[in-house]
Write a protein that holds these residues in place. Sequence first.
Motif, short mmCIF file in Angstrom:
data_model
loop_
_atom_site.label_atom_id
_atom_site.label_comp_id
_atom_site.label_asym_id
_atom_site.label_seq_id
_atom_site.Cartn_x
_atom_site.Cartn_y
_atom_site.Cartn_z
N PHE A 140 30.37 -10.70 4.94
CA PHE A 140 28.96 -11.33 4.09
C PHE A 140 27.93 -10.37 4.59
O PHE A 140 27.54 -9.89 5.52
CB PHE A 140 28.95 -12.72 4.88
CG PHE A 140 29.90 -13.56 4.23
CD1 PHE A 140 29.94 -14.25 3.06
CD2 PHE A 140 31.31 -14.11 5.13
CE1 PHE A 140 30.94 -15.18 2.47
CE2 PHE A 140 32.23 -15.03 4.91
CZ PHE A 140 31.86 -15.43 3.43
N LEU A 150 26.97 -14.92 9.45
CA LEU A 150 27.45 -15.67 8.37
C LEU A 150 29.07 -15.76 8.67
O LEU A 150 29.22 -17.00 8.32
CB LEU A 150 27.17 -14.92 6.96
CG LEU A 150 25.76 -14.80 6.64
CD1 LEU A 150 25.89 -13.94 5.20
CD2 LEU A 150 24.86 -16.09 6.19
N VAL A 157 30.91 -19.59 8.85
CA VAL A 157 32.19 -19.75 8.26
C VAL A 157 33.19 -20.41 9.36
O VAL A 157 33.83 -21.37 9.12
CB VAL A 157 32.63 -18.68 7.49
CG1 VAL A 157 34.40 -18.93 7.26
CG2 VAL A 157 32.02 -18.26 6.37
N LYS A 160 29.37 -23.03 6.66
CA LYS A 160 29.49 -22.28 5.36
C LYS A 160 30.97 -22.33 4.51
O LYS A 160 31.68 -21.67 5.13
CB LYS A 160 29.18 -20.82 5.55
CG LYS A 160 29.02 -19.84 4.40
CD LYS A 160 28.56 -18.64 4.94
CE LYS A 160 28.10 -17.64 3.83
NZ LYS A 160 27.19 -18.17 2.70
N THR A 208 29.31 -19.01 -1.10
CA THR A 208 28.53 -17.82 -1.16
C THR A 208 28.16 -17.58 -2.73
O THR A 208 29.06 -18.20 -3.67
CB THR A 208 29.46 -16.65 -0.25
OG1 THR A 208 28.68 -15.75 -0.07
CG2 THR A 208 30.79 -16.33 -1.18
N CYS A 209 27.54 -16.49 -2.74
CA CYS A 209 27.01 -16.07 -4.14
C CYS A 209 26.85 -14.67 -4.14
O CYS A 209 26.44 -14.16 -3.04
CB CYS A 209 26.10 -16.97 -4.85
SG CYS A 209 24.56 -16.79 -4.09
N GLU A 223 26.15 -23.32 1.29
CA GLU A 223 26.08 -22.21 1.67
C GLU A 223 25.86 -21.79 3.15
O GLU A 223 26.29 -20.87 3.76
CB GLU A 223 25.06 -20.98 1.04
CG GLU A 223 25.50 -20.64 -0.43
CD GLU A 223 25.08 -19.09 -0.57
OE1 GLU A 223 25.19 -18.30 0.29
OE2 GLU A 223 24.93 -18.90 -1.74
N GLU A 280 23.05 -21.91 5.40
CA GLU A 280 22.40 -20.89 5.89
C GLU A 280 21.05 -21.71 6.21
O GLU A 280 20.52 -22.33 5.60
CB GLU A 280 22.07 -19.83 5.04
CG GLU A 280 23.33 -18.90 4.88
CD GLU A 280 22.98 -17.92 4.00
OE1 GLU A 280 21.99 -17.08 3.92
OE2 GLU A 280 24.08 -17.62 3.17
N TRP A 315 16.95 -21.31 0.53
CA TRP A 315 17.92 -20.73 -0.07
C TRP A 315 17.24 -19.80 -1.08
O TRP A 315 17.76 -18.45 -0.88
CB TRP A 315 18.96 -21.60 -0.81
CG TRP A 315 20.10 -20.85 -1.46
CD1 TRP A 315 21.26 -20.53 -1.04
CD2 TRP A 315 19.92 -20.23 -3.13
NE1 TRP A 315 21.82 -19.69 -1.95
CE2 TRP A 315 21.33 -19.63 -2.96
CE3 TRP A 315 19.07 -20.02 -3.93
CZ2 TRP A 315 21.60 -18.83 -4.30
CZ3 TRP A 315 19.14 -19.60 -4.95
CH2 TRP A 315 20.57 -18.85 -5.23
N HIS A 362 17.60 -15.56 -0.59
CA HIS A 362 18.31 -14.74 -1.47
C HIS A 362 17.44 -13.97 -2.39
O HIS A 362 17.92 -12.89 -2.88
CB HIS A 362 19.41 -15.82 -2.25
CG HIS A 362 20.47 -16.49 -1.66
ND1 HIS A 362 20.41 -17.04 -0.54
CD2 HIS A 362 21.59 -16.07 -1.37
CE1 HIS A 362 21.55 -17.45 -0.04
NE2 HIS A 362 22.55 -16.66 -0.61
N CYS A 414 29.05 -17.66 -8.25
CA CYS A 414 28.99 -18.37 -7.01
C CYS A 414 30.55 -18.82 -6.83
O CYS A 414 31.26 -19.29 -7.50
CB CYS A 414 28.35 -19.65 -7.54
SG CYS A 414 26.63 -19.49 -8.35
#
Length: 143
Positions: free
Chosen positions: A14, A24, A28, A33, A36-37, A91, A93, A101, A105, A123
């Motif tokens: 990630f 990240l 997970v 998390k 993700t995208c 996500e 974060e 976000w 991003h 996504c």
Amino acid sequence: MSTDPYASAQTFSFGDSPAMADGLLALVLAGTKTATCGALRDFPEGSPERPVVGRRDVVLDGQGRRAAVIETVEVTVRRFDEMDEKFAHDEGEGLRTLAEWREGHQSYFERNGGFSPDMELICERFRLVEVLPRTETEERAVS
């Protein structure tokens, strides 16, 4: 003799730095998390890196070691400016808000090929399947 069930799996980390990969990945592993995208431009139709529902991928840590296996459970395409609060939350974060976000991003995409509010994103929602043991001798190239 044991065989590696993930020998032919796609591998990735990630983010765009070892520190981001580790941060990240920790989200997970904690179950925070689950989505993700990425920029759709980076995942052309038919490319092996493009997420596919049901596929299991190996997530690498910041040192390129295999750390976890995830399974893709949903893939959608949507524009950056059409992202919703739920996906931003999933996500995992920061504060998990849509505003944060978007800020994070946008900065990421500006560093990695360009940003526009109407850019298309691929996504992915996933589930953690397995945490893999990491050893100092198991070094893999981050792809």
